[in-house]
Motif scaffolding. Structure first.
Motif, mmCIF file in Angstrom:
data_model
loop_
_atom_site.group_PDB
_atom_site.id
_atom_site.type_symbol
_atom_site.label_atom_id
_atom_site.label_comp_id
_atom_site.label_asym_id
_atom_site.label_seq_id
_atom_site.Cartn_x
_atom_site.Cartn_y
_atom_site.Cartn_z
ATOM 1 N N VAL A 44 0.850 -1.200 0.000
ATOM 2 C CA VAL A 44 0.000 0.000 0.000
ATOM 3 C C VAL A 44 0.885 1.249 0.000
ATOM 4 N N GLU A 45 1.934 1.210 0.790
ATOM 5 C CA GLU A 45 2.874 2.335 0.836
ATOM 6 C C GLU A 45 3.543 2.538 -0.532
ATOM 7 N N GLU A 46 3.968 1.456 -1.146
ATOM 8 C CA GLU A 46 4.589 1.521 -2.477
ATOM 9 C C GLU A 46 3.606 2.070 -3.510
ATOM 10 N N ARG A 47 2.378 1.642 -3.421
ATOM 11 C CA ARG A 47 1.351 2.122 -4.355
ATOM 12 C C ARG A 47 1.132 3.629 -4.169
ATOM 13 N N GLY A 48 1.112 4.066 -2.927
ATOM 14 C CA GLY A 48 0.956 5.494 -2.640
ATOM 15 C C GLY A 48 2.097 6.310 -3.238
ATOM 16 N N LYS A 49 3.323 5.796 -3.083
ATOM 17 C CA LYS A 49 4.479 6.480 -3.673
ATOM 18 C C LYS A 49 4.336 6.562 -5.189
ATOM 19 N N ASN A 50 3.931 5.450 -5.788
ATOM 20 C CA ASN A 50 3.768 5.405 -7.248
ATOM 21 C C ASN A 50 2.707 6.414 -7.696
ATOM 22 N N ARG A 52 1.753 9.148 -6.112
ATOM 23 C CA ARG A 52 2.276 10.503 -5.921
ATOM 24 C C ARG A 52 3.241 10.877 -7.047
ATOM 25 N N ASN A 53 4.068 9.907 -7.466
ATOM 26 C CA ASN A 53 5.000 10.156 -8.578
ATOM 27 C C ASN A 53 4.243 10.434 -9.877
ATOM 28 N N MET A 54 3.132 9.731 -10.066
ATOM 29 C CA MET A 54 2.338 9.940 -11.286
ATOM 30 C C MET A 54 1.747 11.352 -11.307
ATOM 31 N N LEU A 55 1.395 11.865 -10.146
ATOM 32 C CA LEU A 55 0.735 13.170 -10.080
ATOM 33 C C LEU A 55 1.698 14.333 -9.844
ATOM 34 N N SER A 56 2.918 14.023 -9.450
ATOM 35 C CA SER A 56 3.841 15.091 -9.064
ATOM 36 C C SER A 56 4.395 15.883 -10.247
ATOM 37 N N ARG A 57 4.522 15.275 -11.385
ATOM 38 C CA ARG A 57 5.105 15.955 -12.542
ATOM 39 C C ARG A 57 4.438 15.446 -13.813
ATOM 40 N N PRO A 58 4.535 16.190 -14.857
ATOM 41 C CA PRO A 58 3.983 15.728 -16.137
ATOM 42 C C PRO A 58 4.788 14.533 -16.645
ATOM 43 N N LEU A 59 4.070 13.522 -17.114
ATOM 44 C CA LEU A 59 4.725 12.306 -17.601
ATOM 45 C C LEU A 59 4.444 12.131 -19.089
ATOM 46 N N ALA A 62 4.193 6.983 -22.407
ATOM 47 C CA ALA A 62 4.779 5.671 -22.099
ATOM 48 C C ALA A 62 5.071 5.549 -20.606
ATOM 49 N N GLU A 63 5.604 6.630 -19.998
ATOM 50 C CA GLU A 63 5.877 6.617 -18.558
ATOM 51 C C GLU A 63 4.581 6.488 -17.764
ATOM 52 N N PHE A 64 3.558 7.233 -18.201
ATOM 53 C CA PHE A 64 2.268 7.173 -17.513
ATOM 54 C C PHE A 64 1.657 5.778 -17.615
ATOM 55 N N GLN A 65 1.747 5.210 -18.832
ATOM 56 C CA GLN A 65 1.188 3.874 -19.052
ATOM 57 C C GLN A 65 1.926 2.841 -18.185
ATOM 58 N N SER A 66 3.244 2.972 -18.119
ATOM 59 C CA SER A 66 4.040 2.060 -17.289
ATOM 60 C C SER A 66 3.677 2.212 -15.809
ATOM 61 N N ALA A 67 3.561 3.452 -15.359
ATOM 62 C CA ALA A 67 3.198 3.704 -13.959
ATOM 63 C C ALA A 67 1.792 3.188 -13.669
ATOM 64 N N LYS A 68 0.898 3.336 -14.625
ATOM 65 C CA LYS A 68 -0.483 2.864 -14.439
ATOM 66 C C LYS A 68 -0.529 1.335 -14.371
ATOM 67 N N LEU A 69 0.251 0.668 -15.231
ATOM 68 C CA LEU A 69 0.331 -0.799 -15.174
ATOM 69 C C LEU A 69 0.902 -1.255 -13.826
ATOM 70 N N TYR A 70 1.944 -0.570 -13.360
ATOM 71 C CA TYR A 70 2.537 -0.903 -12.068
ATOM 72 C C TYR A 70 1.520 -0.708 -10.951
ATOM 73 N N ASP A 71 0.742 0.365 -11.033
ATOM 74 C CA ASP A 71 -0.294 0.638 -10.044
ATOM 75 C C ASP A 71 -1.344 -0.471 -10.036
#
Length: 145
Positions: A44-50, A52-59, A62-71
């Motif tokens: 849950v903590e790792e998911r929260g970090k992920n 926050r990273n998705m929302l912290s800066r413009p992606l 491909a980066e967004f898709q990768s982060a979304k798959l990881y989520d």
């Protein structure tokens, strides 16, 4: 007075062993639940970090898709762990019921043993009283002659 031997002592010992085994199983299940909850909190903590990273800066896409798959992978892991926790809680509940039944059986045998011991003591006192009466009668008859 002789020694009291309860005829179901061996059964009581076996039931105690089985009761201890169930207690050990409950302890193992509790440890597994604790470990799963810890693992869940890390994910849950790792998911929260992920997130926050998705929302912290413009992606980039491909980066967004990768982060979304990881989520979504982390979400599936959380769901799996929660299912395992629920299963273990049900298992623990069943084992606890079994332990309660074993304790009831143990109590029945203990009560029966106490009753048998009381009967044994009463019988021993009766025999002793009978022996004392016979000795008294012999002494009385011997003093009459």
């Amino acid at each position: 007075m002789g020694k009291f031997n309860y005829r179901f002592d061996s059964i009581i010992r076996v039931k105690e062993i089985l009761e201890k085994r169930i207690q050990e199983e409950i302890a193992l299940i509790d440890k597994e639940i604790k470990d799963l909850r810890y693992q869940n909190s890390l994910i849950v903590e790792e998911r929260g970090k992920n997130q926050r990273n998705m929302l912290s800066r413009p992606l980039k896409a491909a980066e967004f898709q990768s982060a979304k798959l990881y989520d979504s992978l982390l979400e599936k892991q959380i769901i799996e762990i929660q299912k395992k926790i629920e299963l273990n809680l049900l298992k623990r509940q069943d084992k606890y019921r079994e332990l309660v039944e074993r304790k009831k059986e143990q109590k029945v045998f203990e009560t029966h043993k106490e009753n048998q011991h009381i009967e044994y003591i009463v019988d021993e006192y009766r025999r002793e009283l009978k022996d004392i009466n016979e000795i008294g009668i012999r002494n009385y008859i011997g003093s009459q002659n």
